[in-house]
Enzyme design. Structure first.
Site: not given
Ligand code: 2B7
Length: 645
Positions: A436, A509, A511, A513
């Site tokens: 990403e 990541d 997180d 997203d």
């Protein structure tokens, strides 16, 4: 058991026949392990099914008894009890003469029985410790017993009658009942009949013979089931499509020509896999054969004819290929015919050429009618086929663009130009990291093992594969880059063997997203490159969430989840400094290597499909309109493989 019947000169030949079966059981039942053992049951069941096909038997009951013996019973006419021309009762001919049906003309009227089947009752007898046949016919009940044993002087008896045919009572019923005990001496002591194996095939027989009722009971466990399907093949297709999203009502086509009965049921689902289960006289033809060839030829031709007639294909367009019109098709094809010829020894493939012509002509006629009568369905199926053709073509082109390094109107080449390839050409050892964002991509590129690890950074969020049409996905740079880099087709022709990498590792990541991107990519792989997941080639990288520095010892460790962080904090009495990694980009290349990419230190999660239907539901829950479950998933960032819907 002791013999009580005496033998005439003719019997010598008969006994020789059964001795041959004992000597080489494999020649008659394939092998002397599980398959062969259950074959004994099928020989008898086939005779009962033939009696059903002759329109006499309506119910067949199969039972496994506590002692391991098996009973098969039908309510047909009952085997004739008259004396056979050879001077012995007909039942004795059936159970002691090899290929009795063919040679002795017993059981006339079984034109469409299973080829070599319908004549194997003597084989079952020859390989049993004992066998009893009960016949209800003409108001009376008859019985004859057979057994295999060795005399004290070493003389071997195989399937020999130990009683003659006896009248043992009165009855109003008609039918045949056969009970036998597989001989442990033949099956190396392994004579445990498996209920699951019997049930699977009995259910299949019930599906293939609408109106036939099959009862099964296992007296060892008290299990009982009954299979009866008025819908026949339509019920069968419904059963095979259970748990799948189907696109229309099941279509049934049937007809008879030149003495060959043809029946086909089909229904499309939203997957790619094409399944054609084909049978001849209720026998599965796993490797297809002439009937399947005829079906496919007619199907492709008629679909193309319709597409041209209705302008779905223009004059300049190429015909749609067979694989494309059958993408997502679930079909069952059953042909009933006399004098079946198989290719090879295993019966797996039908060889009779008449089946091809007859099936082709019946399908052509019936499918033309179906398309005429159901134009909505016709258009739906053809649009799907055209999309499949387009998808295949686009995937091929996407790969070719990369191979030739061609710069087209699209900036695909540029994107793939972002691929940092591995130095090695060893596709089994090479790993593709789909990463990403550009900055993480940069760290990964510097931190990687250049020999075996390739890095493909993705720009933004990939398109939602659940919402977008395949044609749109194939215009999407991210997906095109993945397809081209991996070197595999999407959909039905996705072949993991051809992949340029042994592992595909999604590295996002830690997180929300990142989790979202994971789900999008996994949905894409699940929907369009399922074989890769099935082969265990798709992984999720698990970067650490925290860097925890022990302030006293002046050293640090990584924590991959909240639990680990809590444990560390507790362990060091709170003397820790916690750095939360918000993204991969916050790690320098060395850290990324140490924590996430180094094969001997990293945590990878292999994405599995233990249960495809569950996974599908999972994906729909995660990616569909239901916001709550998706949110929960993303917030929890639960590993895909451990998420339970
Ligand atoms: C080829 C041989 C095996 N047979 C008959 C007639 C009825 C019949 C059978 C049977 C298995 C276990 C329950 C024909 C055919 C012998 O000839 S075998 N039913 N059922 C069976 O084996 N079930 C028959 C013509 C007129 N009447 C009866």
């Amino acid at each position: 058991m002791k013999p009580s019947a005496s033998y005439g000169a003719e019997d010598i030949h008969i006994l020789e026949g059964l001795h041959a079966v004992r000597k080489r059981p494999g020649m008659y039942i394939g092998n002397t392990s599980t398959g062969g053992l259950h074959h004994l049951v099928w020989e008898i069941v086939d005779n009962a099914v033939d009696e059903h096909l002759a329109s006499y038997a309506h119910t067949i009951a199969v039972a496994v008894h506590a002692d391991g013996s098996v009973t098969v019973e039908d309510d047909g006419r009952g085997i004739p009890v008259s004396m056979h021309a050879s001077g012995v009762p007909t039942p004795q001919v059936v159970f002691t003469v090899l290929h009795a049906g063919g040679k002795f003309g017993v059981g006339g009227g079984y034109a469409k029985s299973g080829g070599l089947h319908g004549v194997g009752a003597s084989v079952t007898n020859a390989l049993s410790e004992w066998l009893v046949v009960d016949i209800a016919r003409d108001g009376a009940l008859y019985r004859q017993k057979f057994a295999s044993w060795v005399d004290a002087d070493g003389t071997e008896h195989v399937g020999a009658p130990v009683t003659t045919l006896e009248r043992i009572g009165d009855t109003k019923r008609t039918g045949t009942k056969v009970t036998f005990k597989p001989d442990a001496r033949v099956f190396h002591g392994q004579v445990h009949v498996q209920a699951a194996l019997l049930m699977e095939r009995l259910q299949q027989i019930a599906f293939l013979n609408a109106g036939l009722r099959i009862q099964f009971r296992d007296e060892r466990t008290d299990e009982r089931v009954e299979y009866a399907y008025e819908g026949g093949l339509v019920s069968y297709v419904g059963f095979l499509n259970e748990g799948k999203s189907v696109l229309h009502d099941c279509v049934r086509m049937f007809g008879t020509k030149d003495g060959i009965d043809v029946e086909i049921a089909f229904q499309y689902h939203d997957g790619f896999v094409e399944t054609i289960a084909s049978y001849v006289n209720s026998i599965p033809t796993h490797s297809g054969g002439t009937h399947e060839t005829g079906f496919k030829a007619a199907y492709t031709r008629v679909m193309n004819e319709y597409a041209r007639k209705h302008q779905l294909l223009k004059e300049k367009d190429k015909n749609i290929e067979g694989a494309d019109v059958r993408e997502g098709m679930m079909a069952v094809l059953h042909v009933k015919m006399a004098e079946v010829e198989f290719v090879g020894q295993t019966k797996g493939q039908l060889g009779s050429s008449a089946a091809r012509t007859v099936v082709e002509s019946i399908v052509a006629e019936q499918l033309t009618r179906v398309l005429q009568e159901q134009p909505t369905l016709a258009h739906q199926l053809l649009k799907k086929a055209l999309l499949a053709a387009k998808a295949r073509e686009a995937a091929r082109k996407a790969r070719e663009d990369v191979r030739t390094g061609k710069k087209g109107r699209s900036d695909l080449a540029q994107l793939v130009g972002k691929l940092t390839p591995a130095q090695s050409k060893d596709r089994t050892r090479n790993e593709l990291f789909i990463v990403e964002g550009d900055s993480a991509g940069g760290s990964a590129k510097q931190g990687r093992d250049a020999r075996h690890q390739a890095i493909l950074p993705l720009r933004g969020k990939p398109m939602n594969p659940e919402k977008a049409k395949l044609s749109d996905l194939l215009r999407n740079e991210e997906y095109r880059a993945i397809i081209a880099t991996l070197g595999v087709d999407v959909g039905a022709s996705c072949d993991p063997e051809g992949a340029h990498y042994g592992k595909v590792i999604i590295m996002t990541d830690a997180d929300t997203d990142g989790a979202h991107i994971q789900v999008l990519l996994l949905t894409f792989f699940y929907r369009y490159m399922k074989p890769l997941i099935e082969q265990g080639m798709v992984y999720l990288a698990r970067p650490p969430l925290y860097k925890v520095t022990m302030t006293k010892q002046k050293r640090f460790v990584y924590a991959y989840d909240e639990d680990a962080l809590a444990a560390l904090t507790r362990e060091h009495g709170g003397n820790v400094e916690v750095q939360r990694y918000k993204g991969l980009g916050e790690m320098n290349p060395d850290q990324l290597w140490d924590t996430t990419m180094n094969p001997s230190a990293r945590v990878l999660h292999q994405v599995r499909i233990e249960d495809a239907t569950k996974a599908e539901r999972r994906i729909v829950t995660l990616m569909g309109d239901a916001v709550e479950p998706r949110k929960r998933w993303i917030v929890d960032n639960v590993d895909f493989t451990q998420y339970d819907v």
